[in-house]
Design an enzyme around this catalytic site. Structure first.
Site, PDB file in Angstrom:
ATOM      1  N   THR A 149       0.803  -1.225   0.000  1.00 20.19           N
ATOM      2  CA  THR A 149       0.000   0.000   0.000  1.00 20.19           C
ATOM      3  C   THR A 149       0.832   1.270   0.000  1.00 20.19           C
ATOM      4  O   THR A 149       0.401   2.284  -0.532  1.00 20.19           O
ATOM      5  CB  THR A 149      -0.962   0.034   1.205  1.00 20.19           C
ATOM      6  N   CYS A 150       2.032   1.201   0.580  1.00 19.72           N
ATOM      7  CA  CYS A 150       2.834   2.426   0.662  1.00 19.72           C
ATOM      8  C   CYS A 150       3.272   2.920  -0.711  1.00 19.72           C
ATOM      9  O   CYS A 150       3.597   4.098  -0.870  1.00 19.72           O
ATOM     10  CB  CYS A 150       4.048   2.216   1.572  1.00 19.72           C
ATOM     11  N   VAL A 151       3.274   2.032  -1.706  1.00 19.46           N
ATOM     12  CA  VAL A 151       3.671   2.441  -3.054  1.00 19.46           C
ATOM     13  C   VAL A 151       2.591   2.122  -4.101  1.00 19.46           C
ATOM     14  O   VAL A 151       2.865   2.146  -5.301  1.00 19.46           O
ATOM     15  CB  VAL A 151       5.029   1.810  -3.479  1.00 19.46           C
TER      16      VAL A 151
END
Length: 183
Positions: A149-151
């Site tokens: 999710t962070c990227v």
């Protein structure tokens, strides 16, 4: 305050009171001032929840295959013409609003997209190929997609059919709503 079994309820109530009344007071105050430049806050009472959401987030964009092709980056084993990508775009372009919100939450960690929609995601939504482990003896159909999710990164197995992909994608999305695992 020392928290004990006897006062944990009071402690939780005090923390909640602080967070709601002081912790976000400045942000809510700024929001109210800015919002009232557009519309008096008292007018919100005549609107439904979906109308207020539309005011705050804008109307949801249509996720047509063309919009998806223009917004999604394919990499590491996939390109826009890969059968798995074509199936993915057909599946998610048919999602209703609830499924779209859940997919967005699954991919980004947030239930709504930034202003500007999919194209405005930074980093862009990227779909990569997730092959089965050679030693496992399993096929791609046995694996669920996973995300970073962070990227905004979707790791998608090359499923044998659209039906299998839809089932595995929805299972991963639903399971991902209430838990966080490393992949």
């Amino acid at each position: 305050m020392t928290v004990t079994v006897h006062n944990v309820g009071n402690y939780a109530e005090s923390v909640l009171h602080y967070l709601l009344n002081f912790g976000i007071y400045q942000q809510l105050s700024s929001f109210r001032v800015g919002f009232q430049e557009i519309m008096p806050i008292r007018c919100l009472w005549v609107l439904s929840i979906s109308e207020v959401t539309s005011l705050l987030h804008g109307d949801s964009e249509e996720w047509t295959p063309d919009v998806l092709r223009a917004s999604v980056r394919c990499d590491h084993g996939y390109n826009a013409g890969s059968p798995a990508i074509v199936m993915l775009f057909e599946i998610i372009s048919a999602f209703d609003d609830k499924e779209r919100r859940m997919f967005t939450q699954f991919i980004t960690g947030a239930p709504c997209l930034p202003i500007g929609g999919l194209k405005a995601l930074a980093p862009p939504l990227t779909v990569v190929r997730k092959d089965p482990e050679a030693w496992s003896g399993l096929t791609a159909d046995s694996y669920m997609p996973s995300v970073m999710t962070c990227v905004n990164y979707l790791k998608l197995p090359p499923y044998s059919s659209k039906a299998v992909m839809r089932a595995q994608l929805l299972a991963a999305i639903e399971q991902g709503q209430s838990r966080f695992d490393l992949s």
